[in-house]
Design an enzyme around this catalytic site. Structure first.
Site, PDB file in Angstrom:
ATOM      1  N   TYR A   1      99.765 -25.702 -13.757  1.00 53.47           N
ATOM      2  CA  TYR A   1      99.669 -25.584 -12.292  1.00 53.47           C
ATOM      3  C   TYR A   1     100.810 -26.341 -11.619  1.00 53.47           C
ATOM      4  O   TYR A   1     101.510 -25.818 -10.749  1.00 53.47           O
ATOM      5  CB  TYR A   1      98.306 -26.127 -11.839  1.00 53.47           C
TER       6      TYR A   1
ATOM      7  N   ILE B   1      85.341 -34.370  -3.218  1.00 52.84           N
ATOM      8  CA  ILE B   1      84.559 -34.727  -2.026  1.00 52.84           C
ATOM      9  C   ILE B   1      83.564 -33.612  -1.687  1.00 52.84           C
ATOM     10  O   ILE B   1      82.383 -33.863  -1.443  1.00 52.84           O
ATOM     11  CB  ILE B   1      85.501 -35.047  -0.833  1.00 52.84           C
TER      12      ILE B   1
ATOM     13  N   GLY C   1      93.541 -35.932 -20.412  1.00 48.35           N
ATOM     14  CA  GLY C   1      94.805 -35.688 -19.709  1.00 48.35           C
ATOM     15  C   GLY C   1      94.743 -35.909 -18.214  1.00 48.35           C
ATOM     16  O   GLY C   1      95.724 -35.658 -17.519  1.00 48.35           O
TER      17      GLY C   1
HETATM   18  P1  NAD Z   1      91.516 -22.139  -1.844  1.00 44.97           P
HETATM   19  O1  NAD Z   1      91.153 -21.681  -3.226  1.00 44.97           O
HETATM   20  O2  NAD Z   1      90.429 -22.360  -0.870  1.00 44.97           O
HETATM   21  O3  NAD Z   1      92.610 -21.178  -1.209  1.00 44.97           O
HETATM   22  C1  NAD Z   1      93.441 -20.340  -1.962  1.00 44.97           C
HETATM   23  C2  NAD Z   1      93.299 -18.941  -1.415  1.00 44.97           C
HETATM   24  O4  NAD Z   1      94.206 -18.079  -2.121  1.00 44.97           O
HETATM   25  C3  NAD Z   1      91.894 -18.363  -1.607  1.00 44.97           C
HETATM   26  O5  NAD Z   1      91.420 -17.843  -0.385  1.00 44.97           O
HETATM   27  C4  NAD Z   1      92.087 -17.263  -2.655  1.00 44.97           C
HETATM   28  O6  NAD Z   1      91.169 -16.183  -2.474  1.00 44.97           O
HETATM   29  C5  NAD Z   1      93.529 -16.864  -2.415  1.00 44.97           C
HETATM   30  N1  NAD Z   1      94.172 -16.269  -3.596  1.00 44.97           N
HETATM   31  C6  NAD Z   1      94.140 -16.732  -4.872  1.00 44.97           C
HETATM   32  N2  NAD Z   1      94.827 -15.899  -5.678  1.00 44.97           N
HETATM   33  C7  NAD Z   1      95.331 -14.906  -4.892  1.00 44.97           C
HETATM   34  C8  NAD Z   1      96.117 -13.762  -5.131  1.00 44.97           C
HETATM   35  N3  NAD Z   1      96.549 -13.443  -6.361  1.00 44.97           N
HETATM   36  N4  NAD Z   1      96.432 -12.954  -4.091  1.00 44.97           N
HETATM   37  C9  NAD Z   1      95.997 -13.246  -2.833  1.00 44.97           C
HETATM   38  N5  NAD Z   1      95.236 -14.309  -2.535  1.00 44.97           N
HETATM   39  C10 NAD Z   1      94.901 -15.144  -3.570  1.00 44.97           C
HETATM   40  O7  NAD Z   1      92.357 -23.509  -2.071  1.00 44.97           O
HETATM   41  P2  NAD Z   1      92.974 -24.534  -1.021  1.00 44.97           P
HETATM   42  O8  NAD Z   1      92.467 -25.863  -1.407  1.00 44.97           O
HETATM   43  O9  NAD Z   1      92.804 -24.047   0.360  1.00 44.97           O
HETATM   44  O10 NAD Z   1      94.512 -24.478  -1.408  1.00 44.97           O
HETATM   45  C11 NAD Z   1      95.467 -23.776  -0.640  1.00 44.97           C
HETATM   46  C12 NAD Z   1      96.845 -24.069  -1.198  1.00 44.97           C
HETATM   47  O11 NAD Z   1      97.129 -25.480  -1.129  1.00 44.97           O
HETATM   48  C13 NAD Z   1      97.027 -23.669  -2.654  1.00 44.97           C
HETATM   49  O12 NAD Z   1      98.323 -23.123  -2.812  1.00 44.97           O
HETATM   50  C14 NAD Z   1      96.925 -24.976  -3.387  1.00 44.97           C
HETATM   51  O13 NAD Z   1      97.637 -24.957  -4.605  1.00 44.97           O
HETATM   52  C15 NAD Z   1      97.550 -25.935  -2.396  1.00 44.97           C
HETATM   53  N6  NAD Z   1      97.106 -27.308  -2.574  1.00 44.97           N
HETATM   54  C16 NAD Z   1      95.816 -27.647  -2.321  1.00 44.97           C
HETATM   55  C17 NAD Z   1      95.426 -28.973  -2.502  1.00 44.97           C
HETATM   56  C18 NAD Z   1      94.012 -29.419  -2.226  1.00 44.97           C
HETATM   57  O14 NAD Z   1      93.728 -30.612  -2.366  1.00 44.97           O
HETATM   58  N7  NAD Z   1      93.101 -28.553  -1.823  1.00 44.97           N
HETATM   59  C19 NAD Z   1      96.346 -29.928  -2.945  1.00 44.97           C
HETATM   60  C20 NAD Z   1      97.656 -29.521  -3.203  1.00 44.97           C
HETATM   61  C21 NAD Z   1      98.029 -28.221  -2.999  1.00 44.97           C
END
Ligand code: NAD
Length: 308
Positions: free
Chosen positions: A141, A185, A267
């Protein structure tokens, strides 16, 4: 402006959509609903249920005259990325390239990318990590997020498509998925509210930097207006242990459950905390929501969800 938000049915993306709409922008959402929910999508947005990797993405770009892309769609489960790195790379790397290709062919002005500060630095040499800290991701990731940052730079240099990569700490708040593996959380809050026992992995002394979702949304809006390509940490500079989190949530919820520890996850990073000095200096951003306030708001949200 016409703003396309990928992952706009997910936790962070849906809050970004709400903010863009409240500022008067026209918002187009792309999400395949794999972890997102259609209820999260603001009805004022134009919603396309679509996989990021689909060839139909180009059709949407050609039709919608997109100015700005805010890219949140991702496979974001670190453990799944270890179990199935091919799937992770397919969504996170190939999906992002598909998006960048459509963006540059359709003269998009800027891409704001949801990267990760938690996973991109690996075990930190110093605390908090700034943006110059060595990049040694310890999961597929983290590697896929780093790869996309490199592609962003490539598209900027070769095609003039500018970008801002936001390296988030651990984001929390309303609408976070409480059923998955990530988002301690949300998971602890839901379990405690339902009287279920949360399990703390290992000794619970591992630390993370927890940043509230509204602060992250503000960082996105500042990134949209930032004049030059850049990489910014979005965190609080404060470390909190899982034990402290459990205790704070237990008190807020009024639960009598005691902490129960399970085996440590192999890990798993021990400490993670980000410096936000760069974003403060360049964009005048700083986190405004203290952890106790953010936890309170999060608990209130999940309490309301429970009684629905
Ligand atoms: P989330 O899973 O709620 O949101 C991700 C969204 O992407 C979902 O709505 C999912 O349906 C959609 N998705 C996944 N695969 C897809 C695809 N192939 N095509 C179209 N849509 C797709 O997660 P989040 O916590 O809201 O994270 C949003 C972004 O922030 C992500 O890129 C994540 O890597 C990044 N991020 C989040 C955190 C955190 O703490 N939540 C930390 C660092 C980075």
């Amino acid at each position: 402006m016409n703003i396309l938000v990928t992952g706009g049915a997910g936790f962070i993306g849906s809050h970004v959509v709400d903010k863009c709409l409240s500022e008067g922008h026209r918002v187009i959402v792309i999400d395949d609903l794999s972890t997102g929910k259609v209820e999260n999508v603001n009805p004022q947005a134009i919603f396309h249920k679509l996989d990021l990797r689909s060839a139909d993405l180009a059709v949407i770009f050609a039709r919608e005259a997109i100015d700005i892309v805010i890219h949140h769609a991702a496979q974001m489960d670190v453990r799944r990325s270890v179990e199935d790195p091919v799937f992770d790379a397919s969504v996170n790397i190939l999906g992002s390239i598909n998006l960048l290709e459509a963006a540059r062919r359709n003269r998009v002005r800027k891409v704001v990318f949801a990267s990760t500060g938690g996973a991109i630095y690996g075990e930190q040499d110093y605390f908090p990590a700034d943006e110059s800290h060595p990049l040694r991701p310890l999961s597929p990731y983290g590697i896929s997020k780093l790869a996309v940052e490199k592609y962003l730079y490539f598209y900027y240099r070769v095609y003039g498509l500018t970008f801002v990569a936001l390296r988030y700490a651990n984001v929390y708040g309303p609408r976070q998925n409480s059923e998955g593996e990530a988002g301690v959380i949300a998971i602890f809050t839901r379990k405690l509210l339902h009287g279920e026992q949360p399990v703390i992995n290992g000794d619970g002394n591992q630390t993370r930097d927890y940043v509230y979702v509204s602060d992250v949304v503000r960082a996105n809006m500042l990134a949209v207006h930032h004049p030059s390509p850049d990489f910014f940490n979005v965190g609080t500079g404060k470390e909190t242990t899982v034990n402290t989190l459990f205790d704070s949530l237990r008190k807020l919820i009024g639960s009598a459950l005691k902490p129960v520890h399970g085996p440590a996850k192999k890990g798993e990073q021990l400490r993670s905390v980000l410096s936000y000095e760069h974003m403060r200096g360049s964009c005048n951003w700083e986190p405004l929501v203290r952890l106790d306030e953010g936890l309170q708001k999060t608990v209130e949200f999940f309490r309301r969800e429970k009684t629905r």
